[in-house]
Scaffold this active site. Structure first.
Site, PDB file in Angstrom:
ATOM      1  N   ARG A   1      32.902  57.067  31.991  1.00 31.02           N
ATOM      2  CA  ARG A   1      33.291  55.695  31.646  1.00 31.02           C
ATOM      3  C   ARG A   1      32.486  54.707  32.487  1.00 31.02           C
ATOM      4  NH1 ARG A   1      37.277  51.974  33.576  1.00 31.02           N
ATOM      5  NH2 ARG A   1      37.631  50.351  32.020  1.00 31.02           N
TER       6      ARG A   1
ATOM      7  N   ASP B   1      41.984  41.350  42.358  1.00 30.98           N
ATOM      8  CA  ASP B   1      40.630  40.824  42.550  1.00 30.98           C
ATOM      9  C   ASP B   1      40.731  39.601  43.442  1.00 30.98           C
ATOM     10  OD1 ASP B   1      39.224  41.516  39.216  1.00 30.98           O
ATOM     11  OD2 ASP B   1      39.673  42.789  40.945  1.00 30.98           O
TER      12      ASP B   1
ATOM     13  N   HIS C   1      45.853  45.859  39.570  1.00 28.63           N
ATOM     14  CA  HIS C   1      45.299  46.697  38.501  1.00 28.63           C
ATOM     15  C   HIS C   1      44.471  47.815  39.126  1.00 28.63           C
ATOM     16  CE1 HIS C   1      42.381  43.490  39.300  1.00 28.63           C
ATOM     17  NE2 HIS C   1      41.434  44.286  38.865  1.00 28.63           N
TER      18      HIS C   1
ATOM     19  N   HIS D   1      44.488  47.258  43.144  1.00 26.74           N
ATOM     20  CA  HIS D   1      43.981  46.112  43.896  1.00 26.74           C
ATOM     21  C   HIS D   1      44.186  44.824  43.112  1.00 26.74           C
ATOM     22  CE1 HIS D   1      40.728  46.917  41.084  1.00 26.74           C
ATOM     23  NE2 HIS D   1      40.391  45.667  41.225  1.00 26.74           N
TER      24      HIS D   1
HETATM   25  C1  LIG Z   1      34.942  41.154  46.300  1.00 26.71           C
HETATM   26  C2  LIG Z   1      35.074  42.379  45.834  1.00 26.71           C
HETATM   27  C3  LIG Z   1      35.385  43.586  46.657  1.00 26.71           C
HETATM   28  C4  LIG Z   1      35.638  44.663  45.571  1.00 26.71           C
HETATM   29  C5  LIG Z   1      34.675  44.242  44.488  1.00 26.71           C
HETATM   30  C6  LIG Z   1      34.936  42.748  44.403  1.00 26.71           C
HETATM   31  C7  LIG Z   1      36.291  42.511  43.703  1.00 26.71           C
HETATM   32  C8  LIG Z   1      37.243  43.693  43.795  1.00 26.71           C
HETATM   33  C9  LIG Z   1      37.101  44.545  45.083  1.00 26.71           C
HETATM   34  C10 LIG Z   1      37.564  46.018  44.922  1.00 26.71           C
HETATM   35  C11 LIG Z   1      37.106  46.574  43.550  1.00 26.71           C
HETATM   36  C12 LIG Z   1      39.066  46.188  45.039  1.00 26.71           C
HETATM   37  C13 LIG Z   1      39.414  47.677  45.155  1.00 26.71           C
HETATM   38  C14 LIG Z   1      38.718  48.331  46.362  1.00 26.71           C
HETATM   39  C15 LIG Z   1      37.190  48.146  46.346  1.00 26.71           C
HETATM   40  C16 LIG Z   1      36.645  48.654  47.694  1.00 26.71           C
HETATM   41  C17 LIG Z   1      36.567  49.057  45.284  1.00 26.71           C
HETATM   42  O1  LIG Z   1      37.231  50.019  44.818  1.00 26.71           O
HETATM   43  O2  LIG Z   1      35.392  48.863  44.893  1.00 26.71           O
HETATM   44  C18 LIG Z   1      36.884  46.645  46.156  1.00 26.71           C
HETATM   45  C19 LIG Z   1      35.446  46.140  46.024  1.00 26.71           C
HETATM   46  C20 LIG Z   1      34.636  46.319  47.310  1.00 26.71           C
HETATM   47  O3  LIG Z   1      35.128  45.982  48.406  1.00 26.71           O
HETATM   48  O4  LIG Z   1      33.511  46.852  47.189  1.00 26.71           O
HETATM   49  O1  LIG Z   2      36.615  49.659  35.774  1.00 20.95           O
HETATM   50  C1  LIG Z   2      37.619  48.992  35.462  1.00 20.95           C
HETATM   51  O2  LIG Z   2      38.165  49.058  34.358  1.00 20.95           O
HETATM   52  C2  LIG Z   2      38.244  48.034  36.478  1.00 20.95           C
HETATM   53  C3  LIG Z   2      37.379  47.820  37.692  1.00 20.95           C
HETATM   54  C4  LIG Z   2      37.954  46.735  38.590  1.00 20.95           C
HETATM   55  O3  LIG Z   2      39.088  46.312  38.463  1.00 20.95           O
HETATM   56  C5  LIG Z   2      37.101  46.183  39.651  1.00 20.95           C
HETATM   57  O4  LIG Z   2      35.952  46.699  39.846  1.00 20.95           O
HETATM   58  O5  LIG Z   2      37.580  45.184  40.293  1.00 20.95           O
HETATM   59 FE   LIG Z   3      39.443  44.531  39.702  1.00 23.30          FE
END
Ligand SMILES: C=C1C[C@]23C[C@H]1CC[C@H]2[C@]1(C)CCC[C@@](C)(C(=O)O)[C@H]1[C@@H]3C(=O)O
Ligand SMILES: O=C(O)CCC(=O)C(=O)O
Ligand SMILES: [Fe+2]
Length: 328
Positions: A308, A244, A298, A242
């Site tokens: 972790r 950010d 990333h 994703h």
């Molecule tokens: C605004 C946000 C949505 C998420 C948390 C923050 C910034 C990164 C986004 C996220 C981590 C990107 C990957 C998918 C996601 C669903 C996750 O894995 O948590 C995303 C977060 C979210 O929508 O909860």
């Molecule tokens: O846990 C991590 O190292 C990355 C998490 C991340 O990229 C996020 O929560 O947006």
């Molecule tokens: Fe991130």
């Protein structure tokens, strides 16, 4: 961003030992770990593991914070180089108390080690990033992340309602300790974000207070990530690839590798450093830098044996601030 948002009801998956709760799957990794195979919902296609480390700079903020001109010039060069390449760098001597950082990571155990039923009673308020989620159950039906999260919003100028009302409502009598730790943690992160915006402004040749003013009434999404160990760790991901979407992210990770950045057409690991915080540019700051700085793809991989934890502080401008590229 994980593109499997599917508003349809999540159907029971016979392959996955679970209890259904209002149609969403419950992530109980203690049960899942006992299963021979990883449930298909957690299997991510075509995973290739990182073979090398990202060469992101480690920037010592001591000189910048004390106004040393040579150290400031060096920090500016390092930030600019990192941000035009991949948008990631690490900072040391950042001014955040080491014991506070340690307490902030350790205190997440008092959330993620709660009994499952208790965690499920902390509803994730969709839309408003708030509450507990396991594998983002109910939001996606495939490519589920092998993680639990706890998320809340922080407003520097209006922190009391969050830390008193919300934390008390969620954690009951145990809220005071969390309030003390996380209010100080968020204040320290917000203060550091102001320092970083000054450094970023100087690296872009604009007035050093330019961004700090823009973020004055901003807010942060605070995300605690807990990645349990997974015996099929090579088949799944803790957080999917994703970008950010916010402006700036300050990540505090414990000394377990997991964060990977996609740069120069390959996944590369970011080595955790005990005294450093990982900083990355988000999509919003790309616009604020006229597209000069990069927001990079990333992800987080999981470990076969070790847990972790990572704490992400996602900085955003005030919701109704217009984000536009600088005309000059
Ligand atoms: C605004 C946000 C949505 C998420 C948390 C923050 C910034 C990164 C986004 C996220 C981590 C990107 C990957 C998918 C996601 C669903 C996750 O894995 O948590 C995303 C977060 C979210 O929508 O909860
Ligand atoms: O846990 C991590 O190292 C990355 C998490 C991340 O990229 C996020 O929560 O947006
Ligand atoms: Fe991130």
């Amino acid at each position: 961003m994980n593109s499997n948002k599917d508003s349809s009801v999540v159907l029971p998956q016979p392959s996955m030992e679970q209890t259904q709760k209002n149609g969403s799957i419950v992530f109980d990794y203690h049960k899942l770990q006992k299963q021979a195979n990883l449930p298909t919902e957690f299997i991510w296609p075509n995973l290739e593991l990182a073979q090398e480390e990202l060469r992101e700079p480690l920037i010592d903020l001591h000189g910048f914070l004390s106004g040393d001109e040579r150290a400031t010039a060096e920090a500016i060069d390092l930030v600019r180089g990192a941000c035009v390449n991949h948008g990631f760098f690490q900072v040391i001597n950042h001014g955040v108390d080491a014991s506070l950082l340690k307490a902030a990571i350790e205190e997440t155990d008092s959330i993620f080690k709660l009994p499952l039923e208790r965690k499920l009673s902390i509803p994730i308020k969709t839309g408003l990033a708030k509450g507990y989620a396991g594998a983002h159950a109910g939001r996606f039906t495939t490519n589920l992340p092998w993680k639990e999260t706890f998320t809340f919003n922080y407003h520097e100028k209006d922190a009391e309602p969050l830390f008193v009302d919300y934390f008390k409502s969620v954690f009951g009598q145990d809220f005071e300790r969390k309030r003390w730790i996380y209010q100080k943690y968020c204040q320290a992160m917000w203060k550091l974000s102001g320092v970083l915006f000054e450094l970023l402004a100087m690296s872009l040749g604009v007035d050093r207070k330019h961004y700090k003013k823009f973020f004055e009434d901003g807010y942060s999404i605070v995300r605690f990530n807990f990645y349990p160990p997974c015996k099929n760790s090579a088949l799944t991901l803790g957080t999917g690839p994703h970008y950010d979407p916010n402006s700036l992210t300050i990540l505090h990770q414990e000394q377990v590798e997991g964060l990977e950045v996609f740069s120069n057409n390959k996944w590369q690991t970011i080595r955790p450093r005990s005294d450093a915080l990982v900083i990355n540019i988000g999509d919003t700051f790309v616009a604020l830098s006229n597209g000069l700085y990069k927001s990079c793809l990333h992800r987080a991989v999981v470990n076969g044996e070790r847990e972790r934890r990572s704490l992400a502080f996602f900085v955003n401008p005030k919701a109704d601030n217009v984000v536009k590229s600088r005309t000059t």
